[in-house]
Design an enzyme around this catalytic site. Sequence first.
Site, PDB file in Angstrom:
ATOM      1  N   GLU A  99      40.234  40.724  40.705  1.00  0.00           N
ATOM      2  CA  GLU A  99      40.104  39.817  41.855  1.00  0.00           C
ATOM      3  C   GLU A  99      41.255  38.807  41.869  1.00  0.00           C
ATOM      4  OE1 GLU A  99      36.019  38.877  41.010  1.00  0.00           O
ATOM      5  OE2 GLU A  99      35.530  40.945  41.539  1.00  0.00           O
TER       6      GLU A  99
ATOM      7  N   GLY B   7      31.472  45.760  41.978  1.00  0.00           N
ATOM      8  CA  GLY B   7      30.632  45.214  43.032  1.00  0.00           C
ATOM      9  C   GLY B   7      30.246  46.205  44.104  1.00  0.00           C
TER      10      GLY B   7
ATOM     11  N   HIS C  87      41.836  39.490  35.765  1.00  0.00           N
ATOM     12  CA  HIS C  87      40.780  40.185  36.510  1.00  0.00           C
ATOM     13  C   HIS C  87      41.355  40.712  37.822  1.00  0.00           C
ATOM     14  CE1 HIS C  87      37.126  41.025  38.703  1.00  0.00           C
ATOM     15  NE2 HIS C  87      36.540  41.080  37.532  1.00  0.00           N
TER      16      HIS C  87
ATOM     17  N   SER D 253      30.073  47.733  38.135  1.00  0.00           N
ATOM     18  CA  SER D 253      28.713  48.182  38.457  1.00  0.00           C
ATOM     19  C   SER D 253      27.917  48.637  37.244  1.00  0.00           C
ATOM     20  CB  SER D 253      28.749  49.281  39.537  1.00  0.00           C
ATOM     21  OG  SER D 253      29.295  48.770  40.750  1.00  0.00           O
TER      22      SER D 253
ATOM     23  N   LYS E 126      31.541  35.054  37.771  1.00  0.00           N
ATOM     24  CA  LYS E 126      32.413  34.868  38.946  1.00  0.00           C
ATOM     25  C   LYS E 126      32.076  33.531  39.619  1.00  0.00           C
ATOM     26  CE  LYS E 126      32.973  39.833  39.178  1.00  0.00           C
ATOM     27  NZ  LYS E 126      33.271  41.007  39.961  1.00  0.00           N
TER      28      LYS E 126
ATOM     29  N   GLU F  92      38.406  48.067  34.184  1.00  0.00           N
ATOM     30  CA  GLU F  92      37.560  47.873  35.362  1.00  0.00           C
ATOM     31  C   GLU F  92      38.197  48.575  36.563  1.00  0.00           C
ATOM     32  OE1 GLU F  92      34.905  44.184  34.904  1.00  0.00           O
ATOM     33  OE2 GLU F  92      36.778  43.496  35.748  1.00  0.00           O
TER      34      GLU F  92
ATOM     35  N   ASN G 140      30.441  38.058  33.404  1.00  0.00           N
ATOM     36  CA  ASN G 140      31.399  37.354  34.262  1.00  0.00           C
ATOM     37  C   ASN G 140      30.623  36.894  35.487  1.00  0.00           C
ATOM     38  OD1 ASN G 140      33.414  36.478  35.933  1.00  0.00           O
ATOM     39  ND2 ASN G 140      34.451  38.473  36.117  1.00  0.00           N
TER      40      ASN G 140
HETATM   41  P1  13P Z   1      30.168  44.147  38.925  1.00  0.00           P
HETATM   42  O1  13P Z   1      29.436  44.343  37.627  1.00  0.00           O
HETATM   43  O2  13P Z   1      29.482  43.207  39.859  1.00  0.00           O
HETATM   44  O3  13P Z   1      30.575  45.437  39.541  1.00  0.00           O
HETATM   45  O4  13P Z   1      31.527  43.373  38.532  1.00  0.00           O
HETATM   46  C1  13P Z   1      32.316  43.877  37.505  1.00  0.00           C
HETATM   47  C2  13P Z   1      33.354  42.883  37.182  1.00  0.00           C
HETATM   48  O5  13P Z   1      34.272  42.653  37.945  1.00  0.00           O
HETATM   49  C3  13P Z   1      33.225  42.163  35.913  1.00  0.00           C
HETATM   50  O6  13P Z   1      34.374  41.430  35.637  1.00  0.00           O
END
Ligand code: 13P
Length: 258
Positions: A104, A180, A102, A220, A12, A174, A10
């Site tokens: 976010e 992150g 997601h 992560s 992002k 997640e 992803n």
């Molecule tokens: P990270 O791997 O940067 O922690 O992000 C995970 C994520 O949100 C994947 O969709």
Amino acid sequence: MSRTSIVAGNWKMNLDRAGSIALAKAVAAGRAQAGGVDVVLCPPSIYLSAVGDALEISAGVSPAGVGLGGQNMWDQPSGAFTGEISASMLVDMGCRYVILGHSERRTLLAETDELIASKVRAALAAELTPIVCVGEQLAEREADRTHEVVSRQVRGSLAGLTADDLAKVVIAYEPVWAIGTGKVATPEQAQDVHALIRSLLAELASPGIADGIRIQYGGSVKPGNAADLAAQPDIDGALVGGASLEADGFLAIAAAFR
Ligand code: 13P
């Protein structure tokens, strides 16, 4: 049942056009080291075309076996939805997958389980595989509400699906506090929630169907922690954010799920 693991990057809202093309080509070039694992790239939607071309995607398939996915879509087929894209547009650009719900988007854009469920149904109707994200916030985990929150999200985000539909989805667990932050869930913490999700899927569909559904972990994931996660019985791949922006690390994660 032996499930084919699925590792998705992803990206992002990262990279530019040239960087997206270079990363896609590097992943395709090294993809063989993750043979037997489904490998998917989810670039920003504006670069889907460029990445699809870089992967030489034709009818949803790339010669190197790297799949393409969207990071989001709207739930209606077309119309006055400024700024949005539809499931059929993703398919048109060579996508086979779409990330939905997601954290976010749940947090920053107030996406509800109801909207996500509607998007999941629209994705399946267009023959896209939805990667449906769930996961608790830190305060919810600390209040011992993880199972309650994840159960509500799984039931809500998959509402209205038949058992046949459910067989086609991928779930991504997640935990929001691990995204992150560099703070990965322990393999035991992740396995505990993955087992919960599989038991919910057994209830919503059937034990046999639940046994075939892939459940990714995200938060992560790095080359150094992927093998311990992959060793858990109910962890069938990863949804990778930051570490998917570099081909070697991403491929090492994918290879850990062989
Ligand atoms: P990270 O791997 O940067 O922690 O992000 C995970 C994520 O949100 C994947 O969709």
